[in-house]
Design an enzyme around this catalytic site. Structure first.
Site, PDB file in Angstrom:
ATOM      1  N   ARG A 277     111.147  -6.948   2.098  1.00  0.00           N
ATOM      2  CA  ARG A 277     110.531  -5.749   1.514  1.00  0.00           C
ATOM      3  C   ARG A 277     109.185  -6.065   0.861  1.00  0.00           C
ATOM      4  NH1 ARG A 277     111.391  -1.598   3.730  1.00  0.00           N
ATOM      5  NH2 ARG A 277     110.535  -0.511   1.917  1.00  0.00           N
ATOM      6  N   ILE A 278     109.141  -7.100   0.032  1.00  0.00           N
ATOM      7  CA  ILE A 278     107.882  -7.458  -0.618  1.00  0.00           C
ATOM      8  C   ILE A 278     106.919  -8.059   0.404  1.00  0.00           C
ATOM      9  CG2 ILE A 278     106.784  -8.917  -2.374  1.00  0.00           C
ATOM     10  CD1 ILE A 278     108.379  -6.523  -3.479  1.00  0.00           C
TER      11      ILE A 278
ATOM     12  N   THR B  34     105.880 -15.038  -4.897  1.00  0.00           N
ATOM     13  CA  THR B  34     106.075 -13.662  -5.350  1.00  0.00           C
ATOM     14  C   THR B  34     107.404 -13.510  -6.094  1.00  0.00           C
ATOM     15  OG1 THR B  34     107.136 -12.864  -3.317  1.00  0.00           O
ATOM     16  CG2 THR B  34     104.721 -12.835  -3.381  1.00  0.00           C
TER      17      THR B  34
ATOM     18  N   CYS C   3     108.368  -7.764 -10.425  1.00  0.00           N
ATOM     19  CA  CYS C   3     107.898  -6.374 -10.518  1.00  0.00           C
ATOM     20  C   CYS C   3     108.126  -5.809 -11.916  1.00  0.00           C
ATOM     21  CB  CYS C   3     108.578  -5.501  -9.463  1.00  0.00           C
ATOM     22  SG  CYS C   3     110.387  -5.457  -9.564  1.00  0.00           S
TER      23      CYS C   3
ATOM     24  N   ASN D 115     108.113  -0.671  -7.560  1.00  0.00           N
ATOM     25  CA  ASN D 115     108.574  -2.061  -7.575  1.00  0.00           C
ATOM     26  C   ASN D 115     108.299  -2.813  -6.286  1.00  0.00           C
ATOM     27  OD1 ASN D 115     110.843  -0.044  -6.970  1.00  0.00           O
ATOM     28  ND2 ASN D 115     111.677  -1.919  -6.068  1.00  0.00           N
TER      29      ASN D 115
END
Length: 337
Positions: free
Chosen positions: A12-13, A117, A149, A321
């Site tokens: 997702r990120i 990340t 996030c 997020n």
């Protein structure tokens, strides 16, 4: 000359970072390394997204191990050990896998900069924009964490208030969208290899039917950036809710100095008007979570719910997020180019 990037992890990120990298000038994404063995499925998941919509310039599989669209040609690899990645010609490795990797192994990689990340205590530096980006030293910081996030949304607000009013204690509750390690329907709890999640049976329950209470590592991540903001100062917990993106944080702070509502409002308004990066956004409208989807501002103060009573300050913050957090990864990446 373009900065050459290897993106490790297209979850997702990773996909949110990728799509914003593709719109960043003088950047070439050379390789995506992803544990998903199906290149066709990788292409499909990049092109189509239930949360953020379809990609206009769609990718196709090219020559078996590349994906290509009108602007970019990217090699796809399927390597599980980060130390075995081909980093020849790569300037920056962005690790969006979420996997915790031995820091000595990362230091040995032949690449100029590594951006993680996720929070990493023993990274050379953990950075949150609006808090400590001025501490980045490219001459000595190779492994750079972009925190989480939640911490990215919270810490700029905490620092701003603390500098003016001196926080003595507080509590936060993160209201967080569901994540991929959760169950759609009830089942056995599966520990996430990529997240600091305790073995609590609630995570075996249906994510689409429940609000699920949980612990959160938000304050721990904050402490990696500014040590004062740790669990001794601020308590925390989380509620996982059945939405796809955009989180909120309910913040209660007690300060040494008495405040007024007008004073705190002006504090955040002044920050927004003078900031270098898109961090603080002040909202006065009757908005809901989906209105902040794909918003690059990551500390969105909802002034409808700002309360100030003597030494107590109560805030509600919004943040995307995924996309919003990824936008901060990109801003920190630009500082490293």
């Amino acid at each position: 000359m373009s900065t050459k990037v290897l993106l490790n992890g297209a979850g997702r990120i990773g996909k949110a970072v990728l799509k914003q990298l593709l719109d960043t000038d003088n950047v070439e994404v050379v390789t995506i390394n992803e544990i998903n063995p199906s290149i066709e499925n990788i292409v499909y998941s990049i092109n189509y997204d239930s949360t953020y919509g379809k990609l206009d310039d769609k990718f196709k599989v090219f020559e078996n191990n590349f994906i290509k669209n009108q602007k970019s040609k990217i090699k796809i690899t399927n390597i599980k050990d980060i130390s075995e990645l081909d980093l020849n010609g790569i300037d920056i490795l962005i690790d969006s896998s979420g996997q915790k990797v031995n820091i000595e192994k990362l230091k040995s990689l032949n690449v100029k900069k590594i951006i993680l990340t996720h929070p990493q205590k023993d990274a050379d530096i953990n950075i949150i924009l609006g808090v400590n980006e001025d501490k980045l030293d490219l001459s000595k910081h190779k492994i750079i964490s972009t925190s989480s996030c939640n911490a990215t949304a919270l810490l700029p607000a905490l620092k701003l208030i603390d500098e003016k009013k001196n926080i003595v204690c507080g509590d936060i509750v993160t209201i967080h969208p569901l994540l991929n390690h959760q169950r759609v329907l009830d089942g056995s709890f599966v520990q996430s290899a990529t997240r600091d999640v305790d073995l609590n049976f609630e995570f075996g329950r249906s994510s689409t039917q429940n609000i699920i209470p949980s612990k959160t590592t938000t304050i721990k991540a904050c402490s990696y950036v500014l040590n004062k903001f740790n669990s001794d100062l601020i308590s925390s917990n989380s509620l996982r809710v059945p939405t796809d993106t955009v989180g909120a944080i309910n913040v209660t702070l007690f300060t040494k100095d008495i405040s007024s509502k007008d004073e705190i409002t002006k504090l955040f308004m002044n920050f927004e008007n003078n900031q270098k990066f898109p961090i603080v956004l002040n909202n006065f409208e009757a908005l809901v979570s989906s209105d902040f989807k794909k918003e690059n501002y990551t500390t969105i103060i909802d002034h409808r719910f700002l309360e100030v009573k003597n030494n107590m300050i109560k805030l509600l913050l919004w943040y995307d997020n995924e996309w919003g957090y990824a936008s901060k990864v990109i801003e920190i990446f630009k500082l490293c180019k």
